[in-house]
Design an enzyme around this catalytic site. Structure first.
Site, PDB file in Angstrom:
ATOM      1  N   ARG A  47      30.443  44.533  23.165  1.00 22.23           N
ATOM      2  CA  ARG A  47      30.282  44.551  24.632  1.00 22.23           C
ATOM      3  C   ARG A  47      29.596  43.263  25.082  1.00 22.23           C
ATOM      4  O   ARG A  47      29.947  42.675  26.092  1.00 22.23           O
ATOM      5  CB  ARG A  47      29.499  45.794  25.089  1.00 22.23           C
ATOM      6  CG  ARG A  47      29.111  45.736  26.558  1.00 22.23           C
ATOM      7  CD  ARG A  47      28.795  47.099  27.198  1.00 22.23           C
ATOM      8  NE  ARG A  47      28.056  48.011  26.353  1.00 22.23           N
ATOM      9  CZ  ARG A  47      26.758  47.883  26.038  1.00 22.23           C
ATOM     10  NH1 ARG A  47      26.048  46.883  26.521  1.00 22.23           N
ATOM     11  NH2 ARG A  47      26.167  48.755  25.248  1.00 22.23           N
ATOM     12  N   TYR A  99      42.561  41.970  49.407  1.00 20.79           N
ATOM     13  CA  TYR A  99      43.229  42.970  48.550  1.00 20.79           C
ATOM     14  C   TYR A  99      42.719  44.384  48.877  1.00 20.79           C
ATOM     15  O   TYR A  99      41.503  44.588  49.007  1.00 20.79           O
ATOM     16  CB  TYR A  99      42.968  42.619  47.077  1.00 20.79           C
ATOM     17  CG  TYR A  99      43.553  43.612  46.122  1.00 20.79           C
ATOM     18  CD1 TYR A  99      44.927  43.695  45.959  1.00 20.79           C
ATOM     19  CD2 TYR A  99      42.747  44.466  45.400  1.00 20.79           C
ATOM     20  CE1 TYR A  99      45.485  44.628  45.093  1.00 20.79           C
ATOM     21  CE2 TYR A  99      43.281  45.397  44.520  1.00 20.79           C
ATOM     22  CZ  TYR A  99      44.649  45.475  44.375  1.00 20.79           C
ATOM     23  OH  TYR A  99      45.190  46.394  43.519  1.00 20.79           O
ATOM     24  N   ASP A 171      38.984  35.172  45.635  1.00 18.88           N
ATOM     25  CA  ASP A 171      39.942  35.876  44.773  1.00 18.88           C
ATOM     26  C   ASP A 171      41.200  35.013  44.777  1.00 18.88           C
ATOM     27  O   ASP A 171      41.904  34.929  45.782  1.00 18.88           O
ATOM     28  CB  ASP A 171      40.207  37.271  45.345  1.00 18.88           C
ATOM     29  CG  ASP A 171      41.225  38.065  44.526  1.00 18.88           C
ATOM     30  OD1 ASP A 171      42.028  37.447  43.805  1.00 18.88           O
ATOM     31  OD2 ASP A 171      41.229  39.311  44.632  1.00 18.88           O
ATOM     32  N   LYS A 196      48.128  39.958  36.960  1.00 17.54           N
ATOM     33  CA  LYS A 196      49.241  39.389  37.714  1.00 17.54           C
ATOM     34  C   LYS A 196      49.768  38.125  37.017  1.00 17.54           C
ATOM     35  O   LYS A 196      50.174  38.202  35.880  1.00 17.54           O
ATOM     36  CB  LYS A 196      48.783  39.135  39.151  1.00 17.54           C
ATOM     37  CG  LYS A 196      48.007  40.307  39.772  1.00 17.54           C
ATOM     38  CD  LYS A 196      48.844  41.571  39.966  1.00 17.54           C
ATOM     39  CE  LYS A 196      48.010  42.797  40.316  1.00 17.54           C
ATOM     40  NZ  LYS A 196      47.151  42.653  41.483  1.00 17.54           N
TER      41      LYS A 196
END
Ligand SMILES: *Cc1c(COP(=O)(O)O)cnc(C)c1O
Length: 394
Positions: A47, A99, A171, A196
Protein backbone atom coordinates in the site's frame (compact mmCIF):
# COMPACT_ATOMS: atom_id res chain seq x y z
CA UNK A 1 14.65 13.00 -26.55
CA UNK A 2 12.53 15.89 -27.66
CA UNK A 3 9.80 13.99 -29.39
CA UNK A 4 7.02 13.28 -26.94
CA UNK A 5 6.17 9.93 -28.55
CA UNK A 6 9.75 8.81 -27.86
CA UNK A 7 9.53 10.06 -24.29
CA UNK A 8 6.32 8.08 -23.75
CA UNK A 9 8.06 4.83 -24.78
CA UNK A 10 10.98 5.31 -22.40
CA UNK A 11 9.36 7.21 -19.51
CA UNK A 12 10.02 6.04 -15.97
CA UNK A 13 11.66 2.64 -15.58
CA UNK A 14 11.65 1.32 -19.16
CA UNK A 15 13.44 -1.95 -18.37
CA UNK A 16 13.79 -4.15 -15.32
CA UNK A 17 16.90 -2.98 -13.42
CA UNK A 18 17.49 -6.51 -12.07
CA UNK A 19 17.34 -8.60 -15.26
CA UNK A 20 17.09 -6.15 -18.15
CA UNK A 21 13.63 -7.52 -19.01
CA UNK A 22 11.78 -5.28 -21.46
CA UNK A 23 9.05 -4.54 -18.95
CA UNK A 24 9.04 -4.23 -15.20
CA UNK A 25 7.66 -7.44 -13.58
CA UNK A 26 4.30 -7.51 -11.81
CA UNK A 27 5.25 -7.54 -8.13
CA UNK A 28 2.19 -9.18 -6.58
CA UNK A 29 3.92 -9.27 -3.17
CA UNK A 30 2.21 -7.29 -0.43
CA UNK A 31 5.24 -7.25 1.88
CA UNK A 32 9.02 -7.02 1.61
CA UNK A 33 11.74 -8.63 3.76
CA UNK A 34 13.96 -6.14 5.58
CA UNK A 35 17.66 -6.94 5.98
CA UNK A 36 18.07 -4.70 9.00
CA UNK A 37 15.32 -4.03 11.60
CA UNK A 38 16.55 -0.47 12.12
CA UNK A 39 17.06 0.42 8.48
CA UNK A 40 13.83 -0.06 6.49
CA UNK A 41 14.38 -0.26 2.71
CA UNK A 42 12.58 1.55 -0.11
CA UNK A 43 9.71 -0.96 -0.05
CA UNK A 44 8.07 -2.36 3.08
CA UNK A 45 4.34 -2.85 2.34
CA UNK A 46 2.61 -2.59 -1.04
CA UNK A 47 0.00 0.00 0.00
CA UNK A 48 2.89 2.34 0.86
CA UNK A 49 4.99 1.43 -2.17
CA UNK A 50 5.06 -1.25 -4.85
CA UNK A 51 7.78 -1.52 -7.53
CA UNK A 52 5.33 -2.06 -10.43
CA UNK A 53 3.09 0.79 -9.31
CA UNK A 54 6.19 2.87 -8.74
CA UNK A 55 7.30 2.35 -12.36
CA UNK A 56 3.95 3.75 -13.56
CA UNK A 57 4.06 6.63 -11.07
CA UNK A 58 7.55 7.54 -12.21
CA UNK A 59 6.51 7.41 -15.87
CA UNK A 60 3.52 9.73 -15.49
CA UNK A 61 5.49 12.15 -13.29
CA UNK A 62 8.19 12.40 -15.97
CA UNK A 63 5.68 12.87 -18.79
CA UNK A 64 3.81 15.61 -16.94
CA UNK A 65 6.99 17.31 -15.77
CA UNK A 66 6.10 16.96 -12.09
CA UNK A 67 8.15 15.92 -9.06
CA UNK A 68 6.10 12.80 -8.24
CA UNK A 69 3.15 10.77 -9.46
CA UNK A 70 0.64 8.62 -7.60
CA UNK A 71 -1.53 5.82 -8.96
CA UNK A 72 -5.02 5.12 -7.61
CA UNK A 73 -7.60 2.40 -8.13
CA UNK A 74 -9.88 4.64 -10.24
CA UNK A 75 -10.06 8.20 -11.52
CA UNK A 76 -12.59 8.96 -8.78
CA UNK A 77 -10.23 7.53 -6.13
CA UNK A 78 -7.56 9.89 -7.52
CA UNK A 79 -9.89 12.93 -7.46
CA UNK A 80 -11.23 12.08 -3.99
CA UNK A 81 -7.70 11.62 -2.64
CA UNK A 82 -6.75 15.06 -4.01
CA UNK A 83 -9.82 16.56 -2.30
CA UNK A 84 -8.63 14.99 0.98
CA UNK A 85 -5.72 17.46 0.91
CA UNK A 86 -8.22 20.05 2.18
CA UNK A 87 -9.90 20.60 5.55
CA UNK A 88 -13.54 20.85 6.55
CA UNK A 89 -14.44 24.54 6.24
CA UNK A 90 -12.27 25.08 3.16
CA UNK A 91 -13.94 26.29 -0.04
CA UNK A 92 -13.13 25.15 -3.56
CA UNK A 93 -14.26 26.53 -6.94
CA UNK A 94 -14.91 24.06 -9.77
CA UNK A 95 -15.81 24.23 -13.47
CA UNK A 96 -19.60 23.88 -13.66
CA UNK A 97 -19.55 21.17 -16.30
CA UNK A 98 -17.00 19.10 -14.46
CA UNK A 99 -17.10 15.26 -14.73
CA UNK A 100 -20.39 14.00 -13.24
CA UNK A 101 -18.66 11.78 -10.67
CA UNK A 102 -16.66 14.76 -9.36
CA UNK A 103 -19.89 16.80 -9.14
CA UNK A 104 -21.51 13.95 -7.18
CA UNK A 105 -18.69 13.31 -4.70
CA UNK A 106 -18.33 17.04 -3.99
CA UNK A 107 -22.08 17.53 -3.47
CA UNK A 108 -22.58 14.49 -1.25
CA UNK A 109 -19.62 13.00 0.61
CA UNK A 110 -17.38 16.08 0.70
CA UNK A 111 -20.33 18.40 1.42
CA UNK A 112 -21.20 16.24 4.46
CA UNK A 113 -17.55 16.28 5.47
CA UNK A 114 -17.63 20.10 5.43
CA UNK A 115 -15.84 21.02 2.20
CA UNK A 116 -17.62 24.01 0.67
CA UNK A 117 -17.82 24.39 -3.09
CA UNK A 118 -19.03 26.65 -5.90
CA UNK A 119 -19.53 25.56 -9.51
CA UNK A 120 -18.99 28.33 -12.04
CA UNK A 121 -18.59 28.68 -15.79
CA UNK A 122 -14.78 28.89 -15.82
CA UNK A 123 -14.71 29.68 -19.56
CA UNK A 124 -15.16 33.25 -18.26
CA UNK A 125 -12.43 33.89 -15.62
CA UNK A 126 -14.51 36.77 -14.16
CA UNK A 127 -16.88 34.13 -12.74
CA UNK A 128 -13.97 32.60 -10.79
CA UNK A 129 -12.97 35.94 -9.29
CA UNK A 130 -16.58 36.62 -8.24
CA UNK A 131 -16.83 33.23 -6.51
CA UNK A 132 -13.66 33.61 -4.40
CA UNK A 133 -14.32 33.78 -0.64
CA UNK A 134 -12.01 34.23 2.35
CA UNK A 135 -11.88 30.43 2.83
CA UNK A 136 -11.31 29.57 -0.86
CA UNK A 137 -8.28 27.28 -1.13
CA UNK A 138 -8.36 25.81 -4.61
CA UNK A 139 -9.57 25.90 -8.23
CA UNK A 140 -10.55 22.63 -9.94
CA UNK A 141 -10.75 22.93 -13.73
CA UNK A 142 -11.60 20.70 -16.66
CA UNK A 143 -10.90 21.90 -20.22
CA UNK A 144 -12.27 20.83 -22.67
CA UNK A 145 -15.35 20.07 -20.61
CA UNK A 146 -17.77 17.22 -21.05
CA UNK A 147 -19.91 16.82 -23.18
CA UNK A 148 -19.96 20.31 -24.75
CA UNK A 149 -16.17 20.70 -24.99
CA UNK A 150 -16.20 24.16 -23.40
CA UNK A 151 -12.76 25.74 -23.19
CA UNK A 152 -11.24 27.42 -20.15
CA UNK A 153 -8.20 29.65 -20.59
CA UNK A 154 -5.70 27.86 -18.35
CA UNK A 155 -3.27 30.79 -18.23
CA UNK A 156 -6.00 33.17 -16.94
CA UNK A 157 -6.98 30.62 -14.31
CA UNK A 158 -3.34 30.38 -13.22
CA UNK A 159 -3.03 34.17 -12.97
CA UNK A 160 -5.98 34.19 -10.56
CA UNK A 161 -4.68 31.21 -8.59
CA UNK A 162 -1.22 32.79 -8.18
CA UNK A 163 -2.58 36.16 -7.14
CA UNK A 164 -4.99 34.68 -4.58
CA UNK A 165 -2.59 31.89 -3.48
CA UNK A 166 -5.01 29.12 -4.45
CA UNK A 167 -3.98 25.56 -5.30
CA UNK A 168 -4.68 24.95 -8.99
CA UNK A 169 -5.96 21.50 -9.94
CA UNK A 170 -6.92 20.22 -13.38
CA UNK A 171 -8.60 17.02 -14.51
CA UNK A 172 -6.79 16.44 -17.83
CA UNK A 173 -8.39 13.09 -18.71
CA UNK A 174 -9.57 14.34 -22.13
CA UNK A 175 -6.17 15.61 -23.25
CA UNK A 176 -3.49 13.48 -21.52
CA UNK A 177 0.13 14.73 -21.44
CA UNK A 178 0.34 14.00 -25.16
CA UNK A 179 -1.85 17.03 -25.92
CA UNK A 180 -1.63 19.22 -22.83
CA UNK A 181 0.86 19.50 -19.97
CA UNK A 182 -0.77 21.72 -17.34
CA UNK A 183 2.11 21.52 -14.82
CA UNK A 184 4.42 23.07 -17.41
CA UNK A 185 1.93 25.96 -17.64
CA UNK A 186 2.01 26.30 -13.85
CA UNK A 187 -0.78 24.11 -12.42
CA UNK A 188 -0.03 22.53 -9.03
CA UNK A 189 -1.83 19.22 -9.52
CA UNK A 190 -2.97 17.25 -12.57
CA UNK A 191 -5.48 14.41 -12.22
CA UNK A 192 -6.29 11.70 -14.79
CA UNK A 193 -8.79 8.97 -15.14
CA UNK A 194 -6.24 6.58 -16.68
CA UNK A 195 -9.25 4.36 -17.41
CA UNK A 196 -9.66 6.48 -20.54
CA UNK A 197 -6.97 7.45 -23.08
CA UNK A 198 -3.90 6.66 -20.95
CA UNK A 199 -4.69 2.95 -20.65
CA UNK A 200 -6.72 3.21 -23.82
CA UNK A 201 -8.19 -0.28 -24.11
CA UNK A 202 -11.31 -0.15 -21.91
CA UNK A 203 -9.95 -2.94 -19.74
CA UNK A 204 -8.54 -1.26 -16.61
CA UNK A 205 -9.95 1.23 -14.10
CA UNK A 206 -7.19 3.54 -12.85
CA UNK A 207 -6.44 7.07 -11.70
CA UNK A 208 -3.22 9.10 -11.73
CA UNK A 209 -2.17 12.29 -9.95
CA UNK A 210 1.01 14.31 -10.49
CA UNK A 211 2.23 17.15 -8.29
CA UNK A 212 4.44 20.02 -9.37
CA UNK A 213 6.18 20.63 -6.05
CA UNK A 214 7.61 18.61 -3.15
CA UNK A 215 5.25 19.91 -0.47
CA UNK A 216 2.04 18.92 -2.28
CA UNK A 217 3.69 15.66 -3.39
CA UNK A 218 4.47 14.62 0.18
CA UNK A 219 0.94 15.48 1.30
CA UNK A 220 -0.47 13.43 -1.59
CA UNK A 221 1.78 10.52 -0.70
CA UNK A 222 0.46 10.68 2.86
CA UNK A 223 -3.18 10.58 1.64
CA UNK A 224 -2.42 7.74 -0.80
CA UNK A 225 -0.92 5.60 1.95
CA UNK A 226 -3.35 6.61 4.72
CA UNK A 227 -6.57 6.48 2.68
CA UNK A 228 -5.29 3.48 0.72
CA UNK A 229 -7.11 3.68 -2.64
CA UNK A 230 -4.00 2.45 -4.48
CA UNK A 231 -3.75 0.82 -7.92
CA UNK A 232 -2.94 -2.92 -7.88
CA UNK A 233 0.36 -4.19 -9.28
CA UNK A 234 -1.39 -6.08 -12.09
CA UNK A 235 -3.40 -3.03 -13.15
CA UNK A 236 -0.31 -0.81 -12.87
CA UNK A 237 1.44 -3.10 -15.34
CA UNK A 238 -1.53 -2.99 -17.73
CA UNK A 239 -1.66 0.81 -17.62
CA UNK A 240 2.12 0.94 -18.26
CA UNK A 241 1.59 -1.26 -21.30
CA UNK A 242 -1.32 0.85 -22.55
CA UNK A 243 0.61 4.07 -21.96
CA UNK A 244 3.38 3.03 -24.36
CA UNK A 245 1.08 3.46 -27.38
CA UNK A 246 -0.65 6.63 -26.14
CA UNK A 247 1.20 8.80 -28.68
CA UNK A 248 0.37 6.79 -31.79
CA UNK A 249 -3.16 6.11 -30.62
CA UNK A 250 -4.12 9.66 -29.78
CA UNK A 251 -2.42 11.07 -32.88
CA UNK A 252 -4.46 8.79 -35.13
CA UNK A 253 -7.67 9.23 -33.11
CA UNK A 254 -7.31 13.00 -33.23
CA UNK A 255 -6.79 12.97 -37.01
CA UNK A 256 -9.92 10.89 -37.47
CA UNK A 257 -11.88 13.11 -35.07
CA UNK A 258 -10.86 16.22 -37.02
CA UNK A 259 -11.87 14.57 -40.28
CA UNK A 260 -15.22 13.46 -38.84
CA UNK A 261 -15.93 16.86 -37.27
CA UNK A 262 -15.50 18.49 -40.69
CA UNK A 263 -17.73 15.94 -42.39
CA UNK A 264 -20.47 16.23 -39.76
CA UNK A 265 -20.20 20.01 -40.02
CA UNK A 266 -21.16 19.69 -43.70
CA UNK A 267 -23.92 17.16 -43.02
CA UNK A 268 -27.38 18.77 -43.11
CA UNK A 269 -28.86 16.25 -40.68
CA UNK A 270 -26.46 17.39 -37.97
CA UNK A 271 -27.49 20.77 -36.56
CA UNK A 272 -24.37 21.38 -34.47
CA UNK A 273 -20.87 19.97 -34.05
CA UNK A 274 -18.92 20.58 -30.85
CA UNK A 275 -15.20 20.00 -31.46
CA UNK A 276 -12.38 22.27 -30.17
CA UNK A 277 -10.38 21.65 -33.37
CA UNK A 278 -13.00 23.43 -35.52
CA UNK A 279 -12.14 27.10 -36.08
CA UNK A 280 -15.68 28.25 -35.24
CA UNK A 281 -15.75 26.35 -31.91
CA UNK A 282 -15.95 28.86 -29.02
CA UNK A 283 -12.50 29.06 -27.43
CA UNK A 284 -10.80 27.34 -30.39
CA UNK A 285 -7.80 29.69 -30.37
CA UNK A 286 -7.38 29.52 -26.60
CA UNK A 287 -7.54 25.73 -26.77
CA UNK A 288 -4.97 25.49 -29.57
CA UNK A 289 -2.63 27.74 -27.57
CA UNK A 290 -2.70 25.33 -24.62
CA UNK A 291 -3.10 21.97 -26.41
CA UNK A 292 -1.45 20.12 -29.27
CA UNK A 293 -4.75 19.59 -31.07
CA UNK A 294 -8.50 19.26 -30.81
CA UNK A 295 -8.41 15.79 -29.23
CA UNK A 296 -10.50 12.74 -30.02
CA UNK A 297 -13.87 13.63 -28.47
CA UNK A 298 -16.65 15.43 -30.30
CA UNK A 299 -20.35 15.94 -29.68
CA UNK A 300 -23.18 16.25 -32.19
CA UNK A 301 -26.58 17.81 -31.92
CA UNK A 302 -29.44 16.56 -34.11
CA UNK A 303 -32.60 18.46 -35.05
CA UNK A 304 -34.72 16.41 -32.65
CA UNK A 305 -34.46 14.06 -29.71
CA UNK A 306 -36.29 11.42 -31.76
CA UNK A 307 -33.67 11.57 -34.52
CA UNK A 308 -30.78 11.33 -32.01
CA UNK A 309 -32.34 8.27 -30.37
CA UNK A 310 -33.09 6.53 -33.67
CA UNK A 311 -29.55 7.17 -34.98
CA UNK A 312 -28.16 5.59 -31.79
CA UNK A 313 -30.46 2.57 -32.26
CA UNK A 314 -29.18 2.02 -35.80
CA UNK A 315 -25.41 2.47 -35.37
CA UNK A 316 -23.56 -0.82 -35.79
CA UNK A 317 -19.83 -0.05 -35.64
CA UNK A 318 -19.34 1.90 -32.37
CA UNK A 319 -20.14 0.79 -28.87
CA UNK A 320 -23.14 2.57 -27.38
CA UNK A 321 -21.72 2.96 -23.90
CA UNK A 322 -20.40 5.21 -21.18
CA UNK A 323 -16.64 5.87 -21.02
CA UNK A 324 -14.25 7.13 -23.66
CA UNK A 325 -10.66 6.96 -24.81
CA UNK A 326 -10.61 3.35 -26.01
CA UNK A 327 -9.28 1.97 -29.29
CA UNK A 328 -12.91 1.37 -30.30
CA UNK A 329 -15.26 4.24 -31.10
CA UNK A 330 -17.70 4.78 -28.23
CA UNK A 331 -20.90 6.74 -28.62
CA UNK A 332 -22.58 8.03 -25.47
CA UNK A 333 -26.08 9.44 -24.96
CA UNK A 334 -25.38 11.96 -22.16
CA UNK A 335 -28.99 12.35 -20.92
CA UNK A 336 -29.40 8.66 -20.08
CA UNK A 337 -25.74 7.75 -19.53
CA UNK A 338 -22.88 10.05 -18.46
CA UNK A 339 -25.20 12.81 -17.15
CA UNK A 340 -28.19 10.72 -16.00
CA UNK A 341 -27.38 11.47 -12.36
CA UNK A 342 -27.62 15.23 -12.98
CA UNK A 343 -31.07 16.74 -12.25
CA UNK A 344 -32.85 17.50 -15.59
CA UNK A 345 -33.06 21.23 -14.75
CA UNK A 346 -29.26 21.37 -14.22
CA UNK A 347 -28.76 19.50 -17.48
CA UNK A 348 -31.02 21.87 -19.42
CA UNK A 349 -29.18 24.84 -17.92
CA UNK A 350 -25.93 23.45 -19.31
CA UNK A 351 -27.37 22.73 -22.77
CA UNK A 352 -27.23 18.95 -22.36
CA UNK A 353 -30.39 17.84 -24.16
CA UNK A 354 -31.79 14.69 -25.71
CA UNK A 355 -30.63 15.93 -29.11
CA UNK A 356 -26.99 15.57 -28.10
CA UNK A 357 -24.68 12.58 -28.54
CA UNK A 358 -20.96 12.34 -27.66
CA UNK A 359 -18.44 10.41 -29.75
CA UNK A 360 -15.09 9.15 -28.47
CA UNK A 361 -13.28 8.44 -31.72
CA UNK A 362 -11.39 5.15 -31.85
CA UNK A 363 -8.86 3.69 -34.25
CA UNK A 364 -11.28 2.58 -36.96
CA UNK A 365 -11.01 4.44 -40.27
CA UNK A 366 -12.86 7.75 -40.62
CA UNK A 367 -14.57 6.42 -43.76
CA UNK A 368 -16.00 3.41 -41.95
CA UNK A 369 -17.19 5.42 -38.95
CA UNK A 370 -18.78 8.09 -41.15
CA UNK A 371 -20.42 5.51 -43.42
CA UNK A 372 -21.97 3.84 -40.38
CA UNK A 373 -23.40 7.18 -39.20
CA UNK A 374 -24.78 7.98 -42.67
CA UNK A 375 -26.42 4.57 -42.89
CA UNK A 376 -27.90 4.93 -39.38
CA UNK A 377 -29.16 8.43 -40.25
CA UNK A 378 -30.95 7.20 -43.38
CA UNK A 379 -32.58 4.35 -41.47
CA UNK A 380 -33.56 6.68 -38.63
CA UNK A 381 -35.13 9.19 -41.01
CA UNK A 382 -37.07 6.48 -42.87
CA UNK A 383 -38.40 5.12 -39.60
CA UNK A 384 -39.45 8.56 -38.37
CA UNK A 385 -41.08 9.39 -41.73
CA UNK A 386 -43.05 6.12 -41.58
CA UNK A 387 -44.19 6.99 -38.07
CA UNK A 388 -45.35 10.43 -39.26
CA UNK A 389 -47.27 9.11 -42.27
CA UNK A 390 -49.00 6.60 -39.99
CA UNK A 391 -49.94 9.50 -37.72
CA UNK A 392 -51.44 11.48 -40.64
CA UNK A 393 -53.46 8.50 -41.87
CA UNK A 394 -55.29 8.25 -38.52
C1 LIG B 1 -14.05 8.85 -16.30
C2 LIG B 1 -13.63 10.15 -15.78
C3 LIG B 1 -13.31 10.32 -14.41
C4 LIG B 1 -13.46 9.21 -13.40
O1 LIG B 1 -12.63 8.14 -13.66
P1 LIG B 1 -12.92 6.62 -13.21
O2 LIG B 1 -11.70 5.91 -13.59
O3 LIG B 1 -14.16 6.19 -13.95
O4 LIG B 1 -13.18 6.66 -11.74
C5 LIG B 1 -12.88 11.56 -14.01
N1 LIG B 1 -12.78 12.60 -14.87
C6 LIG B 1 -13.09 12.48 -16.17
C7 LIG B 1 -12.95 13.66 -17.07
C8 LIG B 1 -13.52 11.26 -16.68
O5 LIG B 1 -13.85 11.15 -17.97
Amino acid sequence: MNDFTTRIIHAGIDRDPLTGASSIPVYHATTFHQKDPTDIGEYDYSRSGNPTRHALEKAIAELEGGVAGYAFSTGMAATSSVLLLFQPGDHIILSEDIYGGTFRVINTIFARWGLESSFVDTSNPENIIKAIKSNTRALFIESPSNPLLRITDLRSVLDIAKERKLISIIDATFTTPFLQRPLELGFDIVVHSATKFINGHCDVLAGLVVAKDRDIASRLKFVQNAFGAVLSAQDSWLVLRGLKTLGVRLKAQQETATDLARRFHENHDVSKVYYPGLVDHPGHEVHMAQSAGGGAILSLEFSSEELAEEVLRHLELPLLAVSLGGVETIVTYPVTMSHAAMPPAERALRGITGKLIRISVGLESADDIYADFCRALEKAKTKIAARCSHFYQI
